[in-house]
Write a protein that holds these residues in place. Sequence first.
Motif, PDB file in Angstrom:
ATOM      1  N   ARG A  40     -16.228   1.906  -5.896  1.00 16.53           N
ATOM      2  CA  ARG A  40     -15.606   2.002  -4.587  1.00 16.53           C
ATOM      3  C   ARG A  40     -15.153   0.699  -4.199  1.00 16.53           C
ATOM      4  N   LEU A  41     -16.045  -0.037  -4.040  1.00 16.80           N
ATOM      5  CA  LEU A  41     -15.945  -1.348  -3.002  1.00 16.80           C
ATOM      6  C   LEU A  41     -14.609  -2.236  -3.965  1.00 16.80           C
ATOM      7  N   ASN A  42     -14.813  -2.224  -5.296  1.00 16.30           N
ATOM      8  CA  ASN A  42     -13.922  -2.888  -6.423  1.00 16.30           C
ATOM      9  C   ASN A  42     -12.435  -2.165  -6.067  1.00 16.30           C
ATOM     10  N   GLY A  43     -12.417  -1.108  -6.091  1.00 15.60           N
ATOM     11  CA  GLY A  43     -11.086  -0.516  -5.643  1.00 15.60           C
ATOM     12  C   GLY A  43     -10.377  -0.830  -4.427  1.00 15.60           C
ATOM     13  N   GLU A  44     -11.095  -0.805  -3.425  1.00 12.12           N
ATOM     14  CA  GLU A  44     -11.020  -1.028  -2.185  1.00 12.12           C
ATOM     15  C   GLU A  44     -10.411  -2.344  -1.729  1.00 12.12           C
ATOM     16  N   PHE A  45     -11.158  -3.299  -2.203  1.00 15.07           N
ATOM     17  CA  PHE A  45     -10.788  -4.766  -2.170  1.00 15.07           C
ATOM     18  C   PHE A  45      -9.702  -5.068  -2.874  1.00 15.07           C
ATOM     19  N   ASN A  46      -9.383  -4.342  -4.177  1.00 15.44           N
ATOM     20  CA  ASN A  46      -8.291  -4.671  -4.997  1.00 15.44           C
ATOM     21  C   ASN A  46      -6.877  -4.304  -4.115  1.00 15.44           C
ATOM     22  N   ASN A  47      -7.356  -3.157  -3.477  1.00 17.51           N
ATOM     23  CA  ASN A  47      -6.169  -2.771  -2.798  1.00 17.51           C
ATOM     24  C   ASN A  47      -5.747  -3.725  -1.541  1.00 17.51           C
ATOM     25  N   ALA A  48      -6.695  -4.079  -0.573  1.00 22.57           N
ATOM     26  CA  ALA A  48      -6.578  -5.091   0.362  1.00 22.57           C
ATOM     27  C   ALA A  48      -5.747  -6.366  -0.019  1.00 22.57           C
ATOM     28  N   LEU A  49      -6.352  -6.824  -0.998  1.00 25.49           N
ATOM     29  CA  LEU A  49      -5.793  -8.031  -1.746  1.00 25.49           C
ATOM     30  C   LEU A  49      -4.305  -7.874  -2.180  1.00 25.49           C
ATOM     31  N   ARG A  50      -3.877  -6.755  -2.370  1.00 21.88           N
ATOM     32  CA  ARG A  50      -2.445  -6.562  -2.762  1.00 21.88           C
ATOM     33  C   ARG A  50      -1.632  -6.095  -1.529  1.00 21.88           C
ATOM     34  N   THR A  51      -2.093  -6.237  -0.179  1.00 22.14           N
ATOM     35  CA  THR A  51      -1.239  -6.065   0.802  1.00 22.14           C
ATOM     36  C   THR A  51      -0.636  -7.170   1.203  1.00 22.14           C
ATOM     37  N   PRO A  52       0.634  -6.914   1.642  1.00 20.63           N
ATOM     38  CA  PRO A  52       1.864  -8.119   1.914  1.00 20.63           C
ATOM     39  C   PRO A  52       1.086  -9.110   2.886  1.00 20.63           C
ATOM     40  N   GLU A  53       0.050  -8.594   3.892  1.00 22.78           N
ATOM     41  CA  GLU A  53      -0.267  -9.831   4.833  1.00 22.78           C
ATOM     42  C   GLU A  53      -1.193 -10.522   4.151  1.00 22.78           C
ATOM     43  N   LEU A  54      -2.177  -9.951   3.212  1.00 19.79           N
ATOM     44  CA  LEU A  54      -3.016 -10.954   2.516  1.00 19.79           C
ATOM     45  C   LEU A  54      -2.557 -11.645   1.475  1.00 19.79           C
ATOM     46  N   GLU A  55      -1.752 -11.294   0.694  1.00 24.24           N
ATOM     47  CA  GLU A  55      -1.061 -12.034  -0.034  1.00 24.24           C
ATOM     48  C   GLU A  55      -0.248 -13.108   0.196  1.00 24.24           C
ATOM     49  N   ARG A  56       0.504 -12.937   1.600  1.00 17.64           N
ATOM     50  CA  ARG A  56       0.845 -14.183   2.524  1.00 17.64           C
ATOM     51  C   ARG A  56      -0.079 -14.963   2.886  1.00 17.64           C
ATOM     52  N   PHE A  57      -1.049 -14.644   3.275  1.00 18.57           N
ATOM     53  CA  PHE A  57      -2.216 -15.321   3.848  1.00 18.57           C
ATOM     54  C   PHE A  57      -2.477 -16.361   2.801  1.00 18.57           C
ATOM     55  N   VAL A  58      -2.822 -15.750   1.547  1.00 24.35           N
ATOM     56  CA  VAL A  58      -3.685 -16.550   0.612  1.00 24.35           C
ATOM     57  C   VAL A  58      -2.479 -17.511   0.145  1.00 24.35           C
TER      58      VAL A  58
END
Length: 327
Positions: free
Chosen positions: A271-289
């Motif tokens: 569950r955690l792996n899936g949710e964190f993978n989804n969060a990492l692919r959001t535009p705001e996170l990808e832009r921040f990284v």
Amino acid sequence: MNQHRALQRRKFVAAALGSAVLGSAWGSTYPDKPIKIVLPVSPGSAIDATARRLAPVLEGPLGQPLVIDNRPGSAGLIATSQLVRSPADGYTLAIVASTHCITPHLYKASFHPVQDVQPVVALTSGPMIFVVHASVPAKDIQQFVSYARSRPEKQSVPMGNSGNGTPLHIASALMSLKAGFTALHVPYKGIGAFSTDLAGGQVLAGFLPLVAAAALIKAGQIRALGISTLKRLPALPDVPTLAESGIPDFEVDGWLALIAPKGTPLAIVQRLNGEFNNALRTPELERFVADSGGAVIGGTAKDCESLFQRDFAGYGRLIAEAGIKAD
């Protein structure tokens, strides 16, 4: 005998089905209270900034707040030791850096960085930039290597880092080892003090993350000569990698990863792996990284475990070969 085996088989199947149902039920009700994320750094650091960007993106899908718990000190051992001692129920997690696989080679640790934790997901990759003070007569990596080799042993080129055993130190040690020159490795208590002295010429070279190097490069105080990973940085497209520049297979990566206590139920890890993978692919996170000079990794928990295994073994060999010692 056949009846006994049949009975044993039925018991095994029943136990397996029971475990599966329990795991499924546990995963479906998780989480039902706030989740604590332990960090091995102080507020305001790059790891802290990443965790605080991730937390609000995850709170909606998880339905619970993520509480950041900063536990700096002892090169990350304090934070990870707390994680290892916590209940394996998914309510205490930790974000660790690549030092997780370095520190146990240098300091006495109460845990094994692979065997005593549950890797959940690799989060981000953080390339480092090899930079020199503006006074150094080198415009590329090979010119720097020639310059470093030409100096008398008692005047070895001083290369700074953010502390013994940090990825910045490991990168410098690996570079001098592979390129065949002697360096005076100068440890500082953090990136801030190191970058200030590098800009002022008290040390002449070293590796910095983009966030620390960008303003100094723009101001002309330091010069970027190479990238520590196998891919160039989009923010500095004209700066080649060290591998491209004549130091074969050079790769040092300042990654971040999420871990849980050993024994955390598989349903919760997934569950955690899936949710964190989804969060990492959001535009705001990808832009921040990307703005920080990094890249999103993601992947499975097994991928994360393989990363830990590779780096723990690889850094162990390098530390032994280069004779790197703790502070």
